[in-house]
Structure formats: structure tokens, C-alpha cells
Scaffold this active site. Sequence first.
Site, PDB file in Angstrom:
ATOM      1  CB  SER A   1      41.454  33.528  35.317  1.00  0.00           C
ATOM      2  OG  SER A   1      40.897  32.242  35.038  1.00  0.00           O
TER       3      SER A   1
ATOM      4  CE  LYS B   1      39.354  33.228  31.069  1.00  0.00           C
ATOM      5  NZ  LYS B   1      40.343  33.799  32.368  1.00  0.00           N
TER       6      LYS B   1
END
Length: 231
Positions: free
Chosen positions: A61, A109
Amino acid sequence: MEEGQAPGADGEGAEETSDKQQAKKKGSFWKELPILLGVAILVAIVVRTWVVQTYYIPSGSMENTLQINDRVLVNKLVYDFSEPERGEIIVFTAPESWRSVMEEDEFIKRVIAVGGDHVVCCDEHGRITVNGVPLDEDDYLYTNPLTGEQDKPSQDPFDVVVPEGRLWVMGDHRSASGDSRERFVRTGGNVEASTIEVDAVIGKAFVLFWPFADFNWFSIPETFDDVPEPS
């Protein structure tokens, strides 16, 4: 005894004394070793718990910034004295609704917007804007190594004012990231469910240290320098 000659001057007494001292030092070392090991273990536990911890990357990701099985160092102390900033890469405890496996609760993230920010996708050029300023994300958005095609900043539109005390976070591999955008779409635009609490942040990733050939210090991309504070 000859005049002026001290006991052991022939070297025998001195040698015996030296042997005893060495034996004593060896004995002292072995007695102190468990204490030294205990202190080292305690320091390691303290550092790992409150200061710095290593994390491995389990998914794609955050590609190309981070590859699967990369190892990063995370500063767990920094946010005791400051708030997360736009552009930083953070590790946080994900809300249960974000997890596909309950045990996998720690996500990594990039912070795109902070409390009070107005984050929108997209402008006429397909860019995400924060407080009206477009982000140039070319430096970190995922690029397919086979085709050379770069991910779009977002495959879905959104228009959100981030609540105070919360963060809008996204993976650099936008087409393969469970993040704020993905949750926004899944929840039909629920802003609370699409953002994470600042208190859920574990720390800031500051260096990629393994594989060593890819060693890299993380810095905030320059594009975030132009973003003004929310009005």
C-alpha cells in the site's frame, strides 16, 4: 636481603600479585556480566516501548516508497511533543472497521491533511487540493515498474473538512491502499469513519534501514510546504 632491595624485587612476588589481580578481575567480570546483560535488556525494552521501534512492511500500500518486507525505524516519542504534520509517514493503530484481519492492527500511511484542513479530490488537473492548494504528488505516487504508468491521486472524488484531532491518511499506492479515501467511499461519505484519531498514532517513520541498499531518510515532500493553515 640486600640493602635497598624490596620484597619481591626479583619478580616472583610481583608476578604472583599480578596473577591474583587478573584472577580477581576475571571473577569480577563474570559476576558483573548478568547485571550488564540485565541493564542492556532493560534499556532495549525501554527504547522499544517508548522511543524507537522497527516495523516491517507487510503490504504494497505504500509502494514505491516502501516495498513489501522493507524495514523502517519509527520514532515513538516525537508526537509527545508535537502533532503529526502533512506529508509525514506514520504508523497508527487502525480502527477495527479498517482491518481485514483483526490481529493486523498497525497500519502505515502518509498524512495528507490534518484537523481543520479542507481536502478535495480533484481539481481540473486531477490533483488533490488541501486548503485550496493542489498537491504535486509525482515524487511519491506509485508507478508501475512494467508499464511506467503512475497511479491517479484518487480514483474517487471526495470533499472533506477533517475534524479537529483527526487525520486524513492515504497510501502512496492509491489503487491498492485501504485508507481514508477507501473508507470514505465504503461508508458513503462518513468523515469520522474515514479519518483516524491523532491519539491512535504510534509514531513517525523516519528511516528505511533494510534492505540496506535502499537506505533512505524520510522527509516531508516539498509540495506540502505551500499548503496554508486552514482558515
